[in-house]
Design an enzyme around this catalytic site. Sequence first.
Site, PDB file in Angstrom:
ATOM      1  N   CYS B  76       0.740  -0.862  -0.191  1.00 14.30           N
ATOM      2  CA  CYS B  76       0.097  -0.040  -0.074  1.00 14.30           C
ATOM      3  C   CYS B  76       0.758   1.200   0.137  1.00 14.30           C
ATOM      4  CB  CYS B  76      -0.741   0.005   1.239  1.00 14.30           C
ATOM      5  SG  CYS B  76      -2.494  -0.489   0.984  1.00 14.30           S
ATOM      6  N   ASP B 128     -12.343  -7.872  21.156  1.00 10.20           N
ATOM      7  CA  ASP B 128     -11.400  -7.573  22.347  1.00 10.20           C
ATOM      8  C   ASP B 128     -12.276  -7.255  23.583  1.00 10.20           C
ATOM      9  OD1 ASP B 128      -8.983  -7.850  23.809  1.00 10.20           O
ATOM     10  OD2 ASP B 128      -9.096  -5.557  23.750  1.00 10.20           O
TER      11      ASP B 128
END
Lengths: 158, 158, 158, 158, 158, 158
Positions: B76, B128
């Site tokens: 990227c 999480d």
Amino acid sequence: MSGLTHFDAEGQAHMVDVSEKAVTSRIATAKGWVRMAPATMEMIAEGGAKKGDVLGVARLAGIMGCKKTPELIPLCHPLPITKVSVDLEIDADLPGVQITATVKTTGQTGVEMEALTAVSTTALTVYDMVKAVDKYMEIGGIRVTLKDGGKSGRIEAE
Amino acid sequence: MSGLTHFDAEGQAHMVDVSEKAVTSRIATAKGWVRMAPATMEMIAEGGAKKGDVLGVARLAGIMGCKKTPELIPLCHPLPITKVSVDLEIDADLPGVQITATVKTTGQTGVEMEALTAVSTTALTVYDMVKAVDKYMEIGGIRVTLKDGGKSGRIEAE
Amino acid sequence: MSGLTHFDAEGQAHMVDVSEKAVTSRIATAKGWVRMAPATMEMIAEGGAKKGDVLGVARLAGIMGCKKTPELIPLCHPLPITKVSVDLEIDADLPGVQITATVKTTGQTGVEMEALTAVSTTALTVYDMVKAVDKYMEIGGIRVTLKDGGKSGRIEAE
Amino acid sequence: MSGLTHFDAEGQAHMVDVSEKAVTSRIATAKGWVRMAPATMEMIAEGGAKKGDVLGVARLAGIMGCKKTPELIPLCHPLPITKVSVDLEIDADLPGVQITATVKTTGQTGVEMEALTAVSTTALTVYDMVKAVDKYMEIGGIRVTLKDGGKSGRIEAE
Amino acid sequence: MSGLTHFDAEGQAHMVDVSEKAVTSRIATAKGWVRMAPATMEMIAEGGAKKGDVLGVARLAGIMGCKKTPELIPLCHPLPITKVSVDLEIDADLPGVQITATVKTTGQTGVEMEALTAVSTTALTVYDMVKAVDKYMEIGGIRVTLKDGGKSGRIEAE
Amino acid sequence: MSGLTHFDAEGQAHMVDVSEKAVTSRIATAKGWVRMAPATMEMIAEGGAKKGDVLGVARLAGIMGCKKTPELIPLCHPLPITKVSVDLEIDADLPGVQITATVKTTGQTGVEMEALTAVSTTALTVYDMVKAVDKYMEIGGIRVTLKDGGKSGRIEAE
């Protein structure tokens, strides 16, 4: 909200205190996949060293992404990772690529977030490598399939 | 392997040359979800400022994760992001949380990887935050639903 | 110490002001090598996709390391890199691996540090991948061989 | 490719499992140099606090770069570094600057990559600081000269 | 909460859209100080190249910290910084060290957060360098003293 | 300059050797504040989940910034942080926001720099979130109020 250990009694986010937890060997495995057009899958399968190793690049990105887990997930503890492996397999039934990541540590908290982050980064990199030829891929099936070590014992799933 | 722009003629990975591409306004939207037990979803819905703002923490993680895209995805290009928004919605039918991220830039290449990385990091953070009470969640449905600007024109999907 | 643009009149380090410099196309190429035992070189040459792709891993590390240049070199400006390629070649005369990195940008300052950092990170990664079988390797020959664009014009070297 | 521990039996890159290795005191020293025109070397030597402390800036960059080793080298384990020192010396015979870095840890794997990364980042920073006055410098001689602690015992080289 | 541009109409944090804002030259200056015991200040003042250059190390940390602003401040846009300078002065009246940082960019949003982050990182590093001899220091006075460029015009303060 | 452990006998900066220091439980608390116009403080106080949770965003930034301490402070050792909490309180007398951060580790060196970095990043983020409506805020009062564990024993201050 008892149970949500990432918040204190007033509902404020904090990095939970693990300093009294035992240092134990811990392992976690996570899985996921990238679904794509059959022709895209063929391109990846025919690749390899000669024409462009999509899976090799994605595997490496997953391993390196795993090390960035505590930078990405706000309340994750930094952990001394002792092993990371990422496996990628062409799956004609999907069709696409199946991803499995396994992470180990010797520490005070588990590594399932590290395994999930490895899978997730691997999947994003597969996507990036072939997006020029396929604009309708989907990433999914990201879940923990094994977690062991620590207080909560062994958890297995498929 | 014509078409896979991330490899050169010998199949070696490279960061493709975009220096001759026009600087244009670009936008991309990506979506995804976290599926969980109904009780887990209720906990998140009842949260908010008082009991622990899971969605607020995950939104911020997604925005910050978006800025890390070129560190995570090997090939990227670094891009001057000009806007990131991440929306999260409780979806009782899933059951779980639906995530939508929109990213804009004025640059020489598109931002779909940035939008996908924002969604992915948001989903991992939701996971999480509530994994202490739910060990069988799944992250999926990660895909690009809008891409506009640049040579390939507007692409929409659901 | 006139000439050392990274220091001001009092000898204090600063990131030099480039805001008045023209935005131009810039390119730089750097080279370097890793010298090793002939047997180590053979192992790498026989590698490739089947037995372990040392050069593929090192190439990717070089590309990703290139993006970290402004984090590593204190007074480097962050730059919108538009292309990075890293080539590795087995050189039986060395014996070892020859590395060439080319970087492009459209910006206000040159990219020779980015090209040098790409070569350097690639070389360190080759070293890391084979250090288990060869403890006496040497990294050298790191230099700029081409720099073009910007006020100082074209510079070539071998 | 037995011996290349960074690949598994199928030749796939992985971060090798060190969880069963003993936690021991480990040290590594690496060296390298930057060769330059005599006049460039003189400028650096005359520098110091008044005119611009090239060596001080480069030393600090080397120490900070050392901490980035696991971010730069894909298959390196994160390690709790316990000491880093970087020494730079003017060498009129080179002519240029000699660099020596020493790193210590108490961990499950060695620190030679950390020492090599410290040397490499230091050398790149010296290059960056004086490249405005010297376009033909070369970085070389990067090697491990001491490694101790761990299973493979003491290794010394010059 | 009109006025708080970092939140949308529902009060959700986002990185505000600057894609329609003009690209202009922007500058910001921020200041701050570290107050300490007179003896600590003397140690720093007597330092310099011979005994340990506290101010030189802190200056470099401030410049490097400035480049990390979008990583640290969640809703900050990444910006192509074109200049950073950090000045430190011994101030016997404080007693301690006065810090001034100036940052420039050519972009779509201002650099006051970059200047404040540079001051803040510089101050923390001064603190770290001398904390072994002074456990009661204080960092304060961190504010923007100049901001220019962009829609809101020139703002000066002391 | 005896006492300044971050420099060696020749006054050269180094990361001090802690490999012989005992691994002990360590804790540090740091404080600081952001002073602002009463109307700005009111906006923050009225915020919360509905209108924009300034304090929640800043708290998260402080926790994440804490993990970046060894990247920001050149000579800080990387440490396995085991707990971070950041509390923010509206203080009408200031007027503004009071910040307290507490950090724990089990390691070979203290965590006061981690606590100070958490406070500092939190304060900068509060500033960023409301700077659109208040251009004359000040950050100050950043100091260590508790340090315990390790050789130097307990230190308390207000």
